[in-house]
Write an enzyme that holds these catalytic residues in place. Structure first.
Site, PDB file in Angstrom:
ATOM      1  N   GLU A   1       0.866  -1.169   0.000  1.00  0.00           N
ATOM      2  CA  GLU A   1       0.000   0.000   0.000  1.00  0.00           C
ATOM      3  C   GLU A   1       0.911   1.230   0.000  1.00  0.00           C
ATOM      4  O   GLU A   1       1.824   1.321   0.824  1.00  0.00           O
ATOM      5  CB  GLU A   1      -0.874   0.012   1.264  1.00  0.00           C
TER       6      GLU A   1
ATOM      7  N   ARG B   1       5.452 -13.243   9.523  1.00  0.00           N
ATOM      8  CA  ARG B   1       6.093 -11.976   9.194  1.00  0.00           C
ATOM      9  C   ARG B   1       7.485 -11.925   9.819  1.00  0.00           C
ATOM     10  O   ARG B   1       7.787 -12.638  10.778  1.00  0.00           O
ATOM     11  CB  ARG B   1       5.241 -10.787   9.619  1.00  0.00           C
TER      12      ARG B   1
ATOM     13  N   LYS C   1       4.912   0.291   9.142  1.00  0.00           N
ATOM     14  CA  LYS C   1       4.949   1.583   8.463  1.00  0.00           C
ATOM     15  C   LYS C   1       4.371   2.682   9.347  1.00  0.00           C
ATOM     16  O   LYS C   1       4.862   3.798   9.371  1.00  0.00           O
ATOM     17  CB  LYS C   1       4.127   1.515   7.166  1.00  0.00           C
TER      18      LYS C   1
HETATM   19  P1  ATP Z   1       2.793  -2.186   7.726  1.00  0.00           P
HETATM   20  O1  ATP Z   1       2.064  -2.702   8.909  1.00  0.00           O
HETATM   21  O2  ATP Z   1       4.214  -1.917   7.965  1.00  0.00           O
HETATM   22  O3  ATP Z   1       2.107  -1.045   7.052  1.00  0.00           O
HETATM   23  P2  ATP Z   1       1.620  -3.812   5.813  1.00  0.00           P
HETATM   24  O4  ATP Z   1       1.525  -5.265   5.722  1.00  0.00           O
HETATM   25  O5  ATP Z   1       0.375  -3.164   6.229  1.00  0.00           O
HETATM   26  O6  ATP Z   1       2.816  -3.426   6.717  1.00  0.00           O
HETATM   27  P3  ATP Z   1       1.699  -3.412   3.027  1.00  0.00           P
HETATM   28  O7  ATP Z   1       2.237  -2.313   2.201  1.00  0.00           O
HETATM   29  O8  ATP Z   1       0.240  -3.644   2.986  1.00  0.00           O
HETATM   30  O9  ATP Z   1       2.145  -3.130   4.486  1.00  0.00           O
HETATM   31  O10 ATP Z   1       2.513  -4.749   2.769  1.00  0.00           O
HETATM   32  C1  ATP Z   1       2.924  -5.205   1.513  1.00  0.00           C
HETATM   33  C2  ATP Z   1       3.314  -6.659   1.662  1.00  0.00           C
HETATM   34  O11 ATP Z   1       4.417  -6.800   2.541  1.00  0.00           O
HETATM   35  C3  ATP Z   1       2.190  -7.480   2.229  1.00  0.00           C
HETATM   36  O12 ATP Z   1       2.055  -8.659   1.476  1.00  0.00           O
HETATM   37  C4  ATP Z   1       2.628  -7.766   3.626  1.00  0.00           C
HETATM   38  O13 ATP Z   1       2.111  -8.971   4.088  1.00  0.00           O
HETATM   39  C5  ATP Z   1       4.147  -7.778   3.513  1.00  0.00           C
HETATM   40  N1  ATP Z   1       4.776  -7.443   4.776  1.00  0.00           N
HETATM   41  C6  ATP Z   1       4.601  -6.335   5.517  1.00  0.00           C
HETATM   42  N2  ATP Z   1       5.303  -6.401   6.660  1.00  0.00           N
HETATM   43  C7  ATP Z   1       5.960  -7.586   6.645  1.00  0.00           C
HETATM   44  C8  ATP Z   1       6.855  -8.247   7.556  1.00  0.00           C
HETATM   45  N3  ATP Z   1       7.221  -7.699   8.709  1.00  0.00           N
HETATM   46  N4  ATP Z   1       7.322  -9.462   7.196  1.00  0.00           N
HETATM   47  C9  ATP Z   1       6.981 -10.008   6.027  1.00  0.00           C
HETATM   48  N5  ATP Z   1       6.139  -9.452   5.143  1.00  0.00           N
HETATM   49  C10 ATP Z   1       5.630  -8.254   5.434  1.00  0.00           C
HETATM   50 MG    MG Z   2      -1.280  -2.547   5.493  1.00  0.00          MG
END
Ligand code: ATP
Ligand code: MG
Length: 583
Positions: free
Chosen positions: A47, A273, A283
């Site tokens: 995102e 994760r 993020k």
């Molecule tokens: P954040 O909580 O940091 O915003 P998010 O999952 O909401 O992380 P996205 O931009 O939606 O952020 O994530 C893009 C991809 O990266 C998704 O498929 C998510 O599952 C993966 N991802 C995010 N954080 C991790 C992590 N700590 N380990 C592995 N994969 C991750």
């Molecule tokens: Mg997210």
């Protein structure tokens, strides 16, 4: 095929020469062997509401890595269903970061927002099938009536409206007749489901807000849980890989894909994760650090963002190696930060060497002129020198591992700097550097030096040394004695001043879950950034921003990509030389 696609670095060879064998790769191998798919298609779906971080590196390495290893495709898709927090700046940086990590996506970058028209039509289809309805309850009532884990939800009074009524209301949502929060489109599933995600989840909400891709075209936006499975289906994704917290969303993922009706259905798989101690991988929390000015920006070298790690001097090879070593599993755990540094350090083994004195102490070589006067006759063939106007130029390879990097000229002069830590009046036990008791040491790339006197200030602190050099020791062992230890040094008159930034963990707190997000200022390690005034070899004033070095005995450093210029030298410590960490 194995993951060993390029063998440019040692780490690629060591970490990936055996076939990776995690549960996702096992599934992919089976699916290809049984010809369920002739080619796999994965996607990385960030995102664009912030910068990518170390957790995303793992997801990138997994999704793009699978495509590379199994001759498949990996799409980059921006899951941009929430215009509120999203921005073009983030889109651009995410693309840049993925490329920097060494990956490329199939075709153009994609956007969930480019499917908004299709997603809308499918929502209409769901309404017509009796699978969706517009709910006009207040957001509070919707929440209240959802129930909770032990308690079934209550059906909305709008749940049984006719298809015609629902079509009209959805059209009204789209044409802006409702304000934010006044209407939502919901899936009609089961308000008593033990899985909360199946209690008539929201598909669309009203948001009167411009979008970075679609401008003012829409005032309703699909929810991530609705847009994501359908975007996967549109793109022919075979393996939709996400983190474990989405496991409970899978039934709804399957429901959406099934109700819309596709010949080929994508499947969601969940993995643990990445969590690393001392590091925030969220993020939202990283954004808070930036917004509260607790760091200098998303690319502060202490940040675990890709932008920050790049600026810190971390290498893509090192980050990929780290992800390989961590592996892919289904159980959550916290990885030691030392493993990350181990991978980074390994990837830097072959960078050019240089000398930098971080805590300068002046040494005056009293016999300099006589000692170097006969250098031409005394030196060995292998030592190239040139005496010019009181400066003895010592020519050394830039990289003892790699001749192709060429040579560098190091000026040796009557006054030099050594590191304060390399001389002690009263040395602790086991101290192997200079002291009045052990006055001799080899200067790296140069002569054996012998301390004569130390000069102290009023506080008893050593502020200078006088010394002599043994003229016969350039490229030769000293005669009749053994000299232990080698120290680095820089010419006092020709060395260049530089700012050197020494980094430590941003947070002292080891367990990332215990970092108090509401009190981040107090959580920050006050030593996480220390800037020192160093003196460096003059050749370091002619390097490129972003170039990496090993400063002899000090660690690995990078010329800061933003602040370094030939007139203003700034280096960041990437990682120290040694660590006890054993992977
Ligand atoms: P954040 O909580 O940091 O915003 P998010 O999952 O909401 O992380 P996205 O931009 O939606 O952020 O994530 C893009 C991809 O990266 C998704 O498929 C998510 O599952 C993966 N991802 C995010 N954080 C991790 C992590 N700590 N380990 C592995 N994969 C991750
Ligand atoms: Mg997210």
């Amino acid at each position: 095929m194995t993951a060993t696609t390029d063998k440019n670095t040692k780490t690629d060879e060591t970490a990936t020469n055996s076939e990776k064998n995690d549960f996702i790769r096992a599934i992919v191998r089976d699916d290809l062997a049984s010809q369920k798919y002739s080619q796999i298609v994965t996607r990385f779906p960030p995102e664009p509401n912030g910068y990518l971080h170390l957790g995303h590196v793992k997801s990138i390495c997994l999704n793009f890595g699978l495509a590379k290893e199994f001759a498949g495709l990996c799409n980059l898709r921006f899951d941009d269903t929430n215009p509120d927090a999203e921005d073009q700046e983030f889109v651009d940086n995410i693309k840049d970061d993925v490329k920097w990590l060494g990956f490329d996506w199939a075709g153009e970058a994609r956007y969930a927002s480019s499917y908004f028209g299709q997603l809308y039509d499918w929502a209409v289809k769901l309404i017509k099938q009796g699978d969706a309805y517009v709910d006009l309850q207040s957001p509070e009532d919707i929440r209240e009536n959802r129930g909770n884990f032990g308690q079934a939800g209550k059906n909305s009074p709008y749940r049984d409206a006719s298809v015609e009524e629902n079509l009209q209301r959805f059209d009204d949502m789209k044409s802006g007749k409702y304000g934010n929060g006044e209407a939502v489109l919901r899936a009609k599933i089961d308000m008593a489901s033990p899985n909360m995600n199946m209690r008539d989840p929201i598909l669309y909400r009203v948001m009167h807000q411009a979008h970075h891709q679609t401008g003012d075209d829409w005032c309703i936006y699909p929810m991530y849980d609705y847009a994501h499975p359908l975007s996967d289906a549109i793109e022919g994704i075979t393996h939709s890989i996400c983190t474990l917290e989405f496991e409970d969303h899978r039934p709804f993922y399957d429901w959406v894909v099934d109700k819309v009706g596709f010949d080929k259905e994508p499947h969601q798989y969940e993995f643990a994760r990445l969590n690393v101690n001392h590091i925030l991988t969220s993020k939202r929390k990283l954004k808070k650090l930036v917004e509260d000015d607790l760091v200098s920006g998303w690319d502060d070298p202490r940040m675990p963002t890709i932008a920050g790690m790049r600026r810190r001097g971390y290498t893509p090879e090192g980050l990929r190696d780290f992800c390989d070593r961590v592996g892919v599993s289904k159980s959550d755990g916290v990885v030691d930060f030392g493993l990350l540094e181990f991978s980074i350090r390994n990837s830097l083994e072959h960078v050019n060497r240089s000398m930098a004195v971080l805590s300068p102490l002046k040494v005056t070589i009293t016999n300099f002129d006589e000692a170097v006067a006969n250098v031409e006759t005394l030196k060995k063939d292998s030592v190239k020198t040139k005496l010019d106007n009181g400066v003895l130029w010592l020519t050394q390879p830039k990289n003892s591992h790699d001749d192709s990097q060429g040579m560098r000229d190091i000026p040796f002069t009557k006054e030099i700097y050594i590191d304060k830590g390399d001389f002690e009046i009263t040395p602790p036990e086991g101290y192997k550097r200079l002291s009045p008791q052990n006055p001799e040491i080899r200067l790296r790339n140069s002569y054996v030096l012998k301390i004569e006197e130390h000069i102290t200030d009023d506080n008893g602190e050593v502020v200078g040394l006088t010394a002599t050099i043994d003229p016969k020791t350039l490229g030769n062992n000293p005669e009749g004695r053994k000299v232990k230890g080698v120290i680095h040094w820089v010419s006092a008159s020709l060395g260049k001043p530089a700012k050197v930034r020494l980094y430590e963990q941003l947070f002292n707190q080891e367990d990332p879950a215990k970092i108090d997000i509401n009190n981040l200022a107090a959580e920050i390690n006050p030593n996480s950034l220390r800037e020192v005034d160093a003196i460096v070899e003059p050749s370091l004033s002619q390097v490129n921003a972003g170039e990496r070095f090993q400063f002899e005995r000090e660690g690995f450093f990078v010329a800061d990509s933003k602040d370094y210029s030939p007139e203003h030298l700034v280096f960041n410590r990437i990682v120290t030389l040694k660590d006890s960490f054993k992977p």
